[in-house]
Design an enzyme around this catalytic site. Sequence first.
Site, PDB file in Angstrom:
ATOM      1  N   TYR A 141      -2.760   7.022  15.823  1.00  0.00           N
ATOM      2  CA  TYR A 141      -3.815   8.004  15.531  1.00  0.00           C
ATOM      3  C   TYR A 141      -3.528   8.769  14.237  1.00  0.00           C
ATOM      4  CZ  TYR A 141      -6.244   7.930  20.081  1.00  0.00           C
ATOM      5  OH  TYR A 141      -6.986   7.592  21.168  1.00  0.00           O
ATOM      6  N   LYS A 186       4.949  -1.483  24.603  1.00  0.00           N
ATOM      7  CA  LYS A 186       4.688  -2.894  24.292  1.00  0.00           C
ATOM      8  C   LYS A 186       5.896  -3.378  23.508  1.00  0.00           C
ATOM      9  CE  LYS A 186       1.954  -6.564  24.013  1.00  0.00           C
ATOM     10  NZ  LYS A 186       1.475  -7.359  25.169  1.00  0.00           N
ATOM     11  N   ASP A 219       0.246  -4.040  29.081  1.00  0.00           N
ATOM     12  CA  ASP A 219      -0.794  -4.941  29.592  1.00  0.00           C
ATOM     13  C   ASP A 219      -0.681  -5.117  31.104  1.00  0.00           C
ATOM     14  OD1 ASP A 219       1.563  -6.291  29.018  1.00  0.00           O
ATOM     15  OD2 ASP A 219       0.617  -8.048  28.122  1.00  0.00           O
ATOM     16  N   ASP A 243      -4.435   7.049  26.111  1.00  0.00           N
ATOM     17  CA  ASP A 243      -5.891   7.238  26.030  1.00  0.00           C
ATOM     18  C   ASP A 243      -6.587   6.187  26.880  1.00  0.00           C
ATOM     19  OD1 ASP A 243      -8.394   8.182  25.016  1.00  0.00           O
ATOM     20  OD2 ASP A 243      -8.417   6.490  23.622  1.00  0.00           O
ATOM     21  N   ASP A 247      -8.580   6.539  30.943  1.00  0.00           N
ATOM     22  CA  ASP A 247      -9.982   6.228  31.261  1.00  0.00           C
ATOM     23  C   ASP A 247     -10.016   5.198  32.394  1.00  0.00           C
ATOM     24  OD1 ASP A 247     -10.886   7.909  29.180  1.00  0.00           O
ATOM     25  OD2 ASP A 247     -12.484   6.512  28.610  1.00  0.00           O
TER      26      ASP A 247
HETATM   27  C1  IPM Z   1      -9.723  11.699  24.340  1.00  0.00           C
HETATM   28  C2  IPM Z   1     -10.638  11.114  23.275  1.00  0.00           C
HETATM   29  C3  IPM Z   1     -10.053  11.388  21.901  1.00  0.00           C
HETATM   30  C4  IPM Z   1      -8.755  10.600  21.808  1.00  0.00           C
HETATM   31  C5  IPM Z   1     -10.952  11.057  20.699  1.00  0.00           C
HETATM   32  C6  IPM Z   1     -12.298  11.715  20.799  1.00  0.00           C
HETATM   33  C7  IPM Z   1     -10.303  11.458  19.410  1.00  0.00           C
HETATM   34  O1  IPM Z   1     -10.880   9.766  23.511  1.00  0.00           O
HETATM   35  O2  IPM Z   1      -9.451  12.899  24.290  1.00  0.00           O
HETATM   36  O3  IPM Z   1      -9.298  10.963  25.228  1.00  0.00           O
HETATM   37  O4  IPM Z   1      -8.785   9.381  21.565  1.00  0.00           O
HETATM   38  O5  IPM Z   1      -7.715  11.212  21.973  1.00  0.00           O
HETATM   39 MN    MN Z   2     -10.144   9.096  25.447  1.00  0.00          MN
END
Ligand code: IPM
Ligand code: MN
Length: 362
Positions: A141, A186, A219, A243, A247
């Site tokens: 990032y 990884k 993975d 990240d 999710d």
């Molecule tokens: C999160 C989001 C952010 C990230 C983006 C919006 C920069 O996906 O907070 O999870 O990738 O950290």
């Molecule tokens: Mn995110």
Amino acid sequence: MHAEIVVLPGDGIGPEVTAAAVEVLRTVGRRYGHAFALREHPIGGAAIDATGEPLPEATLAACRKADAVLLGAVGGPKWSDPKAKVRPEQGLLALRKGLGLYANLRPVKPHAATLGASPIKPHLLAGVDLLVVRELTGGIYFGQKQRGADSASDLCEYSVAEIERVVRRACALARGRRGHVVSVDKANVLETSRLWREVAARVARDEFPDVTLEHQLVDSMAMHLIAKPRAFDVIVTENMFGDILTDEASMLAGSLGLLPSASLGEGKIGLYEPIHGSAPDIAGRGIANPVGTILSAALLLRHSLGLSDEADCIEQSVAAVLERGVLSADLAPGGRGASTAEVTAAVLAQLELPCQVAELRD
Ligand code: IPM
Ligand code: MN
Ligand code: NAD
């Protein structure tokens, strides 16, 4: 107590979900005798529109002076032109970096009332209680970015010190839990991951002999996370893996709208935000799930203000509301759920009732 809380609503559903969490904080303040000064500032696309910058200097300055920051979400189609010079997401990244918030805590504890909303079989979900500690201010990032006519690159870099501090934080948190950490990397491909694995192993061995550390490749971790989620206690990983895995982990809970997060550094100040984004597909309709942001407000009280009883009360209230079947559209069968305002009102009403923890002190 008196506390200064900066509120950054941001874009899309950001303002809808922060409004809900602000009402919760105001109610907690009134009920338990705290003076929370809540002040809004622009960030993300809203800030680009107002000032040309995704993180105006005045917003960052206000955050630095505050005890804690509550954020909704940033981004959206309006600001997503790939050729755009500034993007809303840069504001959030600059804020995390500017405040030195290197450890992003993302707890995942599916609630019995929302198991039906998960695509995972319920018997796999019973008893799941895990905490992802995502490194937040390093890795791909923040490495150098380049764009040429026919190619582009993003550099992924980690220093020993950056890995040490986040692994230390994860191990310390594991001590207060079940004492088990899985470090995800990884290392079969990436040099940064080989350094990560080496440093993680040393920190755990030398400083946390009472904590068990295992390593897992990212993975297969993505698979294990949904195949045997109960096996995990604390998961520590680098920025982008964390990240993506969180999710995915939100599906254990039933919706991306349910998960809160706390971003912490060395001091008391923290940034608290749901893990989801600005959800442009549902923004402005009053149907966003406010629970991830309300639970982020609970983490704010616990981690930055030291008000753990009040945090417990918010979490209990949310649990009671979900149990009563007050579910937003992302959780409700058939998608016809309670509105953001209805879920929020139910949590506020629940907060007026005696709370198991704080009642002792009332
Ligand atoms: C999160 C989001 C952010 C990230 C983006 C919006 C920069 O996906 O907070 O999870 O990738 O950290
Ligand atoms: Mn995110
Ligand atoms: P998203 O998280 O915004 O949405 C993914 C899906 O989940 C959508 O269908 C959305 O409607 C749903 N969803 C998310 N939160 C919800 C909630 N509270 N209640 C009900 N449903 C919810 O991810 P995306 O669509 O990939 O990204 C949209 C924008 O958000 C992008 O600009 C992205 O950069 C940004 N984003 C910001 C943050 C942040 O500010 N921390 C985090 C992730 C994405």
